[in-house]
Design an enzyme around this catalytic site. Structure first.
Site, PDB file in Angstrom:
ATOM      1  N   CYS A  86       0.833  -1.200   0.000  1.00  0.00           N
ATOM      2  CA  CYS A  86       0.000   0.000   0.000  1.00  0.00           C
ATOM      3  C   CYS A  86       0.872   1.257   0.000  1.00  0.00           C
ATOM      4  CB  CYS A  86      -0.996  -0.029   1.155  1.00  0.00           C
ATOM      5  SG  CYS A  86      -2.268   1.257   1.044  1.00  0.00           S
ATOM      6  N   HIS A 196      -3.771  -4.720  -0.747  1.00  0.00           N
ATOM      7  CA  HIS A 196      -3.507  -5.269   0.584  1.00  0.00           C
ATOM      8  C   HIS A 196      -3.553  -6.796   0.517  1.00  0.00           C
ATOM      9  CE1 HIS A 196      -3.715  -1.600   3.096  1.00  0.00           C
ATOM     10  NE2 HIS A 196      -4.503  -1.153   2.126  1.00  0.00           N
ATOM     11  N   GLU A 198      -2.831  -8.855   2.756  1.00  0.00           N
ATOM     12  CA  GLU A 198      -3.330  -9.387   4.033  1.00  0.00           C
ATOM     13  C   GLU A 198      -4.859  -9.366   4.094  1.00  0.00           C
ATOM     14  OE1 GLU A 198      -3.196  -4.964   4.837  1.00  0.00           O
ATOM     15  OE2 GLU A 198      -2.074  -6.399   3.597  1.00  0.00           O
TER      16      GLU A 198
END
Length: 216
Positions: A86, A196, A198
């Protein structure tokens, strides 16, 4: 590449909740220790480094310097497996339109805001900024971190700015949001992605697992 102590350091410069990044890395770490740290010495000693974050670019750069982390980040980007996520991608570039601030200059190029006049979907409807949600990522070249991830797999994004590298050879992935934009870059020991991982379900975990195993 330096072997380090086997630790994976997630750099904490006070911007964003890093718990989800830490949890995702622990899930795929294959027994390696994952630490969230603001200590330059821990970053320097780590085997590999993850550079995430969220927020406004001027605040991120200011906090990075306030914690004395700039030299450790720049050194890690030279000599160990390094993953930017990011705004951790955007900070690697020379300059951002967000607040008109210089970045770290690891990559030549700019960070630009999505142009309002071009934020139009295929059906003619307006696209909102920030770009928020799932979007397809196209691989522009093979890379170890794309292993097992289909070209066009969907990743989760939240951003209003995107990078424009000067050297097209560093571009590893693109996405479309009104305009085509670079969403992943790679060179030597560095891979950085705007989305992202994650928060990107199975394919995001696959990318993080590939990073854990990557031997650039």
């Amino acid at each position: 590449m330096s072997s380090g102590n086997g630790k994976i350091a997630v750099i904490d410069y006070g911007m964003g909740n890093l718990r989800s990044v830490w949890q995702a890395l622990v899930h795929v770490a294959e027994g390696k220790e994952v630490v969230v740290t603001a200590d330059p010495a821990v970053v320097a000693a780590a085997e590999r480094v993850v550079f995430p974050g969220q927020g406004a670019m001027p605040d991120c750069m200011a906090e990075l310097d306030a914690r004395g982390l700039r030299p450790a980040v720049l050194q890690a980007a030279k000599d160990k497996p390094f993953l930017g996520i990011c705004i951790g991608l955007q900070m690697l570039f020379e300059h951002s339109e967000e607040g008109d601030v210089p970045g770290l200059g690891v990559f030549a190029g700019q960070v630009r805001r999505f142009p309002a006049e071009q934020m139009v979907a295929a059906d003619g409807s307006r696209l909102k900024v920030p770009h928020m949600g799932w979007n397809q990522v196209r691989h522009t070249r093979p890379h170890a971190l794309w292993d097992g991830i289909e070209d066009g797999a969907r990743f989760y994004f939240v951003h209003s700015y995107y990078v424009t590298p000067e050297d097209p050879a560093v571009v590893a992935g693109t996405a479309d949001y009104g305009i085509p934009f670079t969403c992943a870059v790679a060179r030597d020991n560095i891979f950085a992605i705007q989305s992202h991982p994650e928060k990107s379900a199975r394919d995001g975990l696959a990318l993080l697992r590939n990073f854990i195993r990557w031997q650039p």
